[in-house]
Scaffold this active site. Structure first.
Site, PDB file in Angstrom:
ATOM      1  N   PHE A 106      -5.442  -0.833 -76.548  1.00 21.07           N
ATOM      2  CA  PHE A 106      -6.764  -0.355 -76.156  1.00 21.07           C
ATOM      3  C   PHE A 106      -7.038   1.057 -76.642  1.00 21.07           C
ATOM      4  O   PHE A 106      -8.197   1.457 -76.822  1.00 21.07           O
ATOM      5  CB  PHE A 106      -6.914  -0.417 -74.626  1.00 21.07           C
ATOM      6  CG  PHE A 106      -6.244   0.692 -73.857  1.00 21.07           C
ATOM      7  CD1 PHE A 106      -6.951   1.838 -73.517  1.00 21.07           C
ATOM      8  CD2 PHE A 106      -4.924   0.580 -73.444  1.00 21.07           C
ATOM      9  CE1 PHE A 106      -6.354   2.862 -72.786  1.00 21.07           C
ATOM     10  CE2 PHE A 106      -4.325   1.588 -72.721  1.00 21.07           C
ATOM     11  CZ  PHE A 106      -5.036   2.740 -72.393  1.00 21.07           C
ATOM     12  N   LYS A 107      -5.993   1.816 -76.905  1.00 19.55           N
ATOM     13  CA  LYS A 107      -6.184   3.223 -77.258  1.00 19.55           C
ATOM     14  C   LYS A 107      -6.749   3.403 -78.662  1.00 19.55           C
ATOM     15  O   LYS A 107      -7.148   4.499 -79.036  1.00 19.55           O
ATOM     16  CB  LYS A 107      -4.872   3.977 -77.074  1.00 19.55           C
ATOM     17  CG  LYS A 107      -4.477   3.952 -75.602  1.00 19.55           C
ATOM     18  CD  LYS A 107      -3.214   4.681 -75.267  1.00 19.55           C
ATOM     19  CE  LYS A 107      -2.938   4.550 -73.773  1.00 19.55           C
ATOM     20  NZ  LYS A 107      -1.754   5.269 -73.336  1.00 19.55           N
ATOM     21  N   ASP A 108      -6.832   2.305 -79.435  1.00 23.77           N
ATOM     22  CA  ASP A 108      -7.494   2.384 -80.738  1.00 23.77           C
ATOM     23  C   ASP A 108      -8.952   2.830 -80.586  1.00 23.77           C
ATOM     24  O   ASP A 108      -9.473   3.552 -81.434  1.00 23.77           O
ATOM     25  CB  ASP A 108      -7.451   1.028 -81.453  1.00 23.77           C
ATOM     26  CG  ASP A 108      -6.093   0.751 -82.087  1.00 23.77           C
ATOM     27  OD1 ASP A 108      -5.480   1.704 -82.601  1.00 23.77           O
ATOM     28  OD2 ASP A 108      -5.654  -0.403 -82.062  1.00 23.77           O
ATOM     29  N   THR A 139      -0.376   5.330 -76.932  1.00 24.78           N
ATOM     30  CA  THR A 139      -1.196   6.438 -77.420  1.00 24.78           C
ATOM     31  C   THR A 139      -0.689   6.953 -78.760  1.00 24.78           C
ATOM     32  O   THR A 139      -1.471   7.209 -79.684  1.00 24.78           O
ATOM     33  CB  THR A 139      -1.235   7.593 -76.402  1.00 24.78           C
ATOM     34  OG1 THR A 139      -1.956   7.173 -75.249  1.00 24.78           O
ATOM     35  CG2 THR A 139      -1.922   8.817 -76.978  1.00 24.78           C
TER      36      THR A 139
END
Length: 428
Positions: A106-108, A139
């Site tokens: 999700f950190k993309d 991250t």
């Protein structure tokens, strides 16, 4: 729009200043002076908006003084060039798959948006920016990918020795170039504490132009709200939507709370945690008590003092009763997590990663009648292959898209969990 410090002792700054400085001098977090309410017609017609278009509507009020709308549109179309699908796992329980970006996590979303914002701001700056980032897993890879070869930006990633998965480590240690990895003898909280201390160190700041790519950075945090709108858009049944969010540093769930504050009709949240349950305990009794970090199978959530807790307080005007009106906690042990991964696969033929498993189970246990549940699958299961195989009691093939990465050579500098050693590295 200006951004103030949650500690209230620093001067309010512009979006650009908040992104570049990352942390206020009073050790708080930057927070918008106002939270705009989105147009009712936009919220009612989400189906007609693409993901980047949703991003425009959500973020333009925060960035308009520093990024022209045309440039913001370019940034969002580049950053959000992958799908974020909602899939039904079983009746009333859906997953928001946040792992379709380049580093399968999700950190993309936040890292790619931040990298492009900094790249734009750097076009008029003569001094290089040094990004400091602590990672408990995903991250580091997202930041490394997002900032790789961005002109005028150097990246230093701190990660805890032996506490990230093999694939996560490869993602942050194999790019080279402007990406440097530091393997720290200690846990994530030690890495995070060193990063925060460096931002307040006058010796370092006199020589380096520091910024951060953790969710403490406003440009990492704000765009995470976008995919809550995207998830809501894709749901067929939009009544009483409950988001279960695997939570470590609490950037994700507070971004969802921001979306709710802007007008998205979210019924409530579940803060799904592993043994590092500082916030679930806080939600039960109102006491924020930090305990030593425990190493778990869901390593990205091995955080005992979450950085974004002040933003949770700020979003609710520091009113505990307001927080617990629509937020409750949930905790799962490693043994239970493995059992959940096994049972979900047996029942639904869906492979959970150990973080998503906790979100999924929180819905299984806490979803009420007439509610629609969505849990965030924050990373692809291939990042935790040994845990998946342990849970399912069978061999699981590594997807082709990561097989090549595992053959690359790791390049990292080992340092003790000591601030002076970190400072010496930066100044050298």
């Amino acid at each position: 729009m200006k951004f103030y410090s949650t500690n209230g002792q620093s001067e309010a700054v512009s979006f650009k200043e908040a992104v570049i400085k990352s942390l206020p001098s009073d050790r708080g977090l930057y927070f918008p002076e106002e939270i705009p309410e989105l147009d009712y017609l936009f919220l009612e017609t989400l189906d007609y908006y693409s993901l980047p278009e949703i991003g425009m509507e959500v973020l333009r009020q925060f960035t308009k003084d520093d990024i022209p709308e045309q440039k913001l549109s370019e940034i969002l179309h580049e950053a959000l060039d992958f799908e974020i699908p909602v899939k039904e796992v079983e009746k009333n329980i859906h997953t928001l798959e946040l792992f379709h970006g380049p580093t399968y996590a999700f950190k993309d979303v936040g890292a790619r948006f931040l990298a492009r914002c900094l790249g734009y701001f750097n076009e008029t700056e003569s001094k290089e920016v040094t990004i400091l980032v602590a990672t408990s897993g995903d991250t580091g890879g997202a930041v490394a990918s997002g900032f790789y070869n961005v002109p005028g930006v150097n990246v230093v990633i701190l990660y805890p020795y032996g506490k990230v998965s093999d694939l996560q480590e490869k993602q942050l240690t194999t790019l080279g170039g402007n990406i440097k990895a530091l393997e720290v003898e200690g846990d994530f909280d030690a890495c995070q504490a060193m990063v925060k201390k460096a931002f307040l160190d006058s010796d370092i700041n006199s020589k380096l132009n520091l910024s951060s790519a953790n969710s403490i950075n406003i440009a990492r945090w704000l765009p995470q709200s976008i995919y809550f709108f995207e998830a809501y858009k894709q749901l067929k049944d939009k009544k009483k939507v409950v988001f279960a969010v695997p939570s470590g540093n609490y950037g994700n769930i507070t971004a969802g709370m921001l979306a709710k504050k802007m007008g998205l009709d979210i019924h409530r949240f579940i803060a799904a945690s592993n043994a590092n349950d500082t916030v679930p305990r806080y939600l039960r009794d109102g006491q924020y008590e930090v305990r030593p970090t425990v190493q778990t199978l869901s390593n990205a959530m091995d955080v005992s003092d979450p950085s974004n807790h002040p933003r949770m307080l700020e979003l609710h005007e520091k009113n505990f009763k307001d927080i617990i009106k629509h937020t409750e906690g949930f905790t799962l042990t490693d043994e239970q997590t493995l059992d959940v991964m096994k049972s979900c696969y047996a029942s639904n033929q869906y492979i959970l990663d150990p973080h998503g498993a906790i979100g999924y189970q929180s819905l299984k246990e806490q979803l009420q009648k007439k509610e629609t549940g969505v849990f965030l699958e924050t990373a692809h299961y291939c990042k935790f292959l040994s845990t998946v195989e342990q849970a399912l009691d069978q061999q699981v093939d590594l997807p082709d898209f990561v097989a090549d990465l595992m053959t690359k050579e790791k390049v990292a500098t080992q340092i003790p969990g000591d601030y002076e050693a970190f400072k010496e590295y930066l100044l050298s």
